[in-house]
Design a protein around this motif. Structure first.
Motif, short mmCIF file in Angstrom:
data_model
loop_
_atom_site.label_atom_id
_atom_site.label_comp_id
_atom_site.label_asym_id
_atom_site.label_seq_id
_atom_site.Cartn_x
_atom_site.Cartn_y
_atom_site.Cartn_z
N ILE A 110 -0.95 98.48 17.42
CA ILE A 110 -0.90 99.28 18.65
C ILE A 110 -1.27 100.60 17.95
O ILE A 110 -0.68 101.08 16.85
N GLU A 111 -2.31 101.33 18.53
CA GLU A 111 -3.09 102.44 18.04
C GLU A 111 -2.94 103.91 18.65
O GLU A 111 -2.52 103.97 19.95
N ASP A 112 -2.87 105.03 18.01
CA ASP A 112 -2.67 106.36 18.63
C ASP A 112 -3.96 106.64 18.94
O ASP A 112 -3.98 107.51 20.19
N ALA A 113 -4.99 106.10 18.56
CA ALA A 113 -6.78 106.64 18.99
C ALA A 113 -6.68 107.97 19.08
O ALA A 113 -6.33 108.76 18.07
N ASP A 114 -7.08 108.53 20.11
CA ASP A 114 -7.18 110.04 20.53
C ASP A 114 -5.89 110.49 21.21
O ASP A 114 -5.96 111.85 21.72
N GLY A 115 -4.92 109.72 21.25
CA GLY A 115 -3.64 110.42 21.93
C GLY A 115 -2.74 110.83 20.85
O GLY A 115 -3.11 111.16 19.72
N THR A 116 -1.67 111.32 21.45
CA THR A 116 -0.64 112.06 20.46
C THR A 116 0.32 111.07 19.79
O THR A 116 0.59 109.84 20.16
N ALA A 117 0.76 111.40 18.86
CA ALA A 117 1.61 110.42 17.78
C ALA A 117 3.04 110.17 18.83
O ALA A 117 3.48 109.32 18.56
N GLU A 118 3.39 111.46 19.41
CA GLU A 118 4.66 111.07 20.27
C GLU A 118 4.43 110.01 21.30
O GLU A 118 5.25 109.24 21.72
N ALA A 119 3.19 110.02 22.01
CA ALA A 119 2.87 109.03 22.99
C ALA A 119 3.02 107.51 22.24
O ALA A 119 3.53 106.56 22.81
N LEU A 120 2.46 107.49 21.10
CA LEU A 120 2.50 106.28 20.38
C LEU A 120 3.88 105.81 20.19
O LEU A 120 4.50 104.71 20.13
N ALA A 121 4.58 106.79 19.56
CA ALA A 121 6.15 106.45 19.27
C ALA A 121 6.92 106.01 20.49
O ALA A 121 7.69 105.10 20.23
N ASP A 122 6.60 106.69 21.71
CA ASP A 122 7.43 106.19 22.86
C ASP A 122 6.91 104.70 23.07
O ASP A 122 7.87 103.84 23.52
N LYS A 123 5.70 104.35 22.82
CA LYS A 123 5.27 102.96 23.20
C LYS A 123 5.92 102.04 22.38
O LYS A 123 6.51 101.00 22.56
N ILE A 124 5.82 102.23 20.92
CA ILE A 124 6.71 101.53 19.95
C ILE A 124 8.20 101.21 20.28
O ILE A 124 8.60 100.35 20.31
N ALA A 125 8.70 102.35 20.85
CA ALA A 125 10.31 102.29 20.87
C ALA A 125 10.59 101.14 22.12
O ALA A 125 11.11 100.25 22.18
N ALA A 126 9.65 101.45 23.09
CA ALA A 126 9.88 100.45 24.47
C ALA A 126 9.43 99.10 23.96
O ALA A 126 10.08 98.29 24.53
N VAL A 127 8.36 98.76 23.15
CA VAL A 127 7.97 97.46 22.58
C VAL A 127 9.38 97.02 21.99
O VAL A 127 9.65 95.52 22.17
N ARG A 128 9.79 97.71 21.04
CA ARG A 128 10.86 96.98 20.33
C ARG A 128 11.90 96.83 21.14
O ARG A 128 12.80 95.98 20.92
N ALA A 129 12.25 97.79 21.96
CA ALA A 129 13.36 97.25 22.74
C ALA A 129 13.22 96.16 23.86
O ALA A 129 14.15 95.41 24.19
N ALA A 130 12.03 95.86 24.16
CA ALA A 130 11.86 94.82 24.99
C ALA A 130 11.64 93.43 24.33
O ALA A 130 12.10 92.33 24.87
N VAL A 131 11.31 93.50 23.02
CA VAL A 131 10.89 92.18 22.33
C VAL A 131 11.98 91.97 21.14
O VAL A 131 12.01 90.89 20.62
N GLY A 132 12.56 92.83 20.86
CA GLY A 132 13.54 92.96 19.80
C GLY A 132 12.98 92.91 18.37
O GLY A 132 11.52 93.39 18.30
N SER A 133 13.49 92.19 17.36
CA SER A 133 13.14 92.23 15.89
C SER A 133 11.92 91.19 15.80
O SER A 133 11.33 91.31 14.57
N ASP A 134 11.93 90.31 16.44
CA ASP A 134 10.96 88.97 16.20
C ASP A 134 9.41 89.20 16.33
O ASP A 134 8.82 88.38 17.20
N LEU A 135 9.13 90.53 16.03
CA LEU A 135 7.64 90.95 16.17
C LEU A 135 7.16 91.95 15.23
O LEU A 135 8.00 92.98 15.00
N PHE A 136 6.11 91.82 14.39
CA PHE A 136 5.86 92.67 13.54
C PHE A 136 4.95 93.65 14.28
O PHE A 136 3.73 93.56 14.44
N ILE A 137 5.43 95.01 14.20
CA ILE A 137 4.38 96.18 14.71
C ILE A 137 3.83 96.94 13.84
O ILE A 137 4.52 97.61 13.01
N ASN A 138 2.47 96.77 13.84
CA ASN A 138 1.66 97.71 12.76
C ASN A 138 1.06 98.82 13.46
O ASN A 138 0.43 98.65 14.36
#
Length: 262
Positions: A110-138
């Motif tokens: 999952i990429e930050d592309a031309d967005g902000t780092a904070e926006a991607l961090a929020d997405k990563i946190a939401a993904v982690r909360a939704a799927v738990g630890s059983d997913l490798f997030i790169n």
């Protein structure tokens, strides 16, 4: 060991070389060639589905393609390129990734592309909360790939972004576009398994492993090369009707057919 556990373990030692596949057949070919895991290429998948790259294919088509790739992969781990998550809303991103995980994929880019780092961090946190630890997030950081910001400040900005992504729940750091050995060493020292994009200027696999790189991705290169071959053979056939070049380069029908699972 589950596919998810296997995929995570592959980032703990040596260099994981990932040929990026774009459909079920290219997934099967990668595994037959010896790939320990397979990752998708967003560009290649989009092209195979008849869309340009850049979050253009409908989500249902992407998930269908991914499910077919996971099916032929069997026990071999598959990681999905989800670009920016197909939304600016972290909750919508998390929902899409949850459905991605339900296909059997055990990792995402999952990429930050031309967005902000904070926006991607929020997405990563939401993904982690939704799927738990059983997913490798790169977490893919595009500072070098897109030439974001002044060159002299990129390592500092990379460190800032990496810290945000790690705190949000990222398991790995993808830095496409980086080829300099000094920069690679500095990025390895940030503490997340470092993933690089294959480029002619990079050291070879042994050199990357010695630098501490844990993952090397082909990106869209193999897909583009395959289409270049198809384009060349098609143009030649249209020009003179000669099928000999096709026959000379074609993979054996029976061998290819045998790779497909019913």
């Amino acid at each position: 060991m589950s596919a998810s556990e296997t995929f995570r373990a592959l980032h703990g030692f040596g260099l994981l070389i990932l040929p990026n596949a774009w459909d079920a057949a290219s997934t099967a070919l990668s595994i037959a060639a010896g790939a320990k895991a397979v990752a998708t290429t967003s560009a290649g998948v989009a092209w195979a589905l008849g869309w340009p790259d850049g979050a253009m294919p409908p989500e249902s088509e992407l998930l269908g393609a991914l499910a077919r790739m996971v099916r032929v992969a069997g026990e071999v781990p598959v990681s999905a390129d989800v670009e920016g998550g197909f939304s600016d809303d972290p909750k919508a991103v998390a929902d899409f990734v949850r459905r991605t995980r339900e296909t059997g994929a055990v990792g995402i880019n999952i990429e930050d592309a031309d967005g902000t780092a904070e926006a991607l961090a929020d997405k990563i946190a939401a993904v982690r909360a939704a799927v738990g630890s059983d997913l490798f997030i790169n977490a893919r950081c595009d500072l070098w790939l897109r030439g974001i910001g002044p060159v002299e400040g990129r390592l500092e900005e990379a460190a800032r972004r990496a810290a945000l992504y790690r705190a949000a729940g990222a398991d790995g750091l993808f830095m496409p576009g980086v080829t300099d050995a000094g920069a690679i060493t500095a990025l390895v020292d940030l503490g997340l398994p470092l993933n690089l994009l294959a480029r002619p200027a990079l050291p070879d696999a042994k050199g990357l492993e010695a630098l501490g790189v844990r993952r090397l991705s082909a990106g869209s290169n193999i897909a583009a090369a395959a289409y270049a071959t198809a384009d060349r053979l098609t143009r030649g056939f249209l020009a003179d009707g000669d099928s000999k070049p096709q026959a000379a380069e074609a993979m054996d029908y029976g061998a290819l057919n045998a790779l497909m699972k019913t």
